[in-house]
Design a protein around this motif. Sequence first.
Motif: not given
Lengths: 235, 158
Positions: B2, A15-17, B9, A1, A6, B95, B98-99, B157-158, B13, B154, A9-11, A13
């Motif tokens: 990685x 976690x939703x943050x 990151x 990959x 960033x 995890x 993050x918060x 996602x995806x 953040x 964030x 990479x974020x997608x 993981x």
Amino acid sequence: MTTTGKKQRRSGRQRTGITTTHILIVAGAAILAVGLLVILNMNRSQTQPVTALTYETGLTADGEPYKGSPDAPLRIVEYSDFLCGHCADFAASLDVLGPEYIETGKVQVIFRNFAFLAPESSQAAQAAECALDQGADRFWLYHNLLFAERGTGLPAYSKPRLKTYAKQIGLDTAAFNQCLDSGAKKEEVQSDLDEGRAQGVQATPTWFLNGEVVRGALPESELRDLLQRRLLQGS
Amino acid sequence: MREARRDEIHYARFGAGWRLWSMRLLSLAGIGVSSYLTWAHLAGQSVACGQSQDCDIVQQSVYSEVAGIPVALIGLAAYIILFLLTLVRGHIPEDLEDYVPLAVFGVSLIGVLYSFYLTYLELYIIYAICRWCVTSAIIITAIFLLSLPDLKVAPSST
């Protein structure tokens, strides 16, 4: 990959943050928490009704107001400022112990003004002295009312308010207002302050139990213990 | 490789360099101020105030306690929590990390709102201003503002 930044990479993981929902929930909880703190702070004394005195009162030879019996084995000389929170606490503790110690002739409490916190302190002290002119019992009623009114801060000590307290406890308002407006008690309050300083008083409440100095208010239970011990020692 | 990137990151953040250090210093200053005020309140001591007695008037007013707890103590607890939050980076599971910005945001928001209320009391009810309280209000507001850039939501996602 390949590394494309960033975001890529974020997608990857799980976690939703932090989400907007999180922020809104936290902000809402913060507002509720502060609201709770504000409400808790607001449950302050509503003006207490002026209750009649149940103990003996009078004037010492030096013209100071006292409550309790002059023949009591224990004597408390109290230096207080009417703006002072701990003084209010001390007065409240004394009130609670009143029936047990003051009315029964075990403790005599003598009050002396130590008006040092603010100009309003001196004015309140003067007002109390003007009330004293009309009788020691009037002084103690006025004293109780002054401490009861602390809840609203400095406005409680404005001249108009001081005059309404006089009316509330049934003083001769013409005489009282004249006394307060003319500043008749100003010098006396100042000399009480100087005398207190000469005795080593620096803050309030400072009080003397049969000559022995105590700095600060005591919670009621500790005060009771102290008085009990002294009574048993017979000093 | 990685793993190292992931650490990068996180660092980006929560608290880019100077902001994190500023928050640390500010919360330490907050701890200092509120410790002093807490001690003064509990010991019945006068608060240093130049020639003015205003600090004492505020400190001894009925508003200086909430349900028997000195307000300064509540502030102290908040500042300690904030200071600890600025230290956890790298020491707790990712995890949770993050918060952390959210927690800093929440605690300092409470501090800011409450400080505004207390300042309002000083200005319009008590009519006396305690310079230490103002200092704390400034500190907590600064921490709050510094925490905002870290509240990066964030992307979906995806």
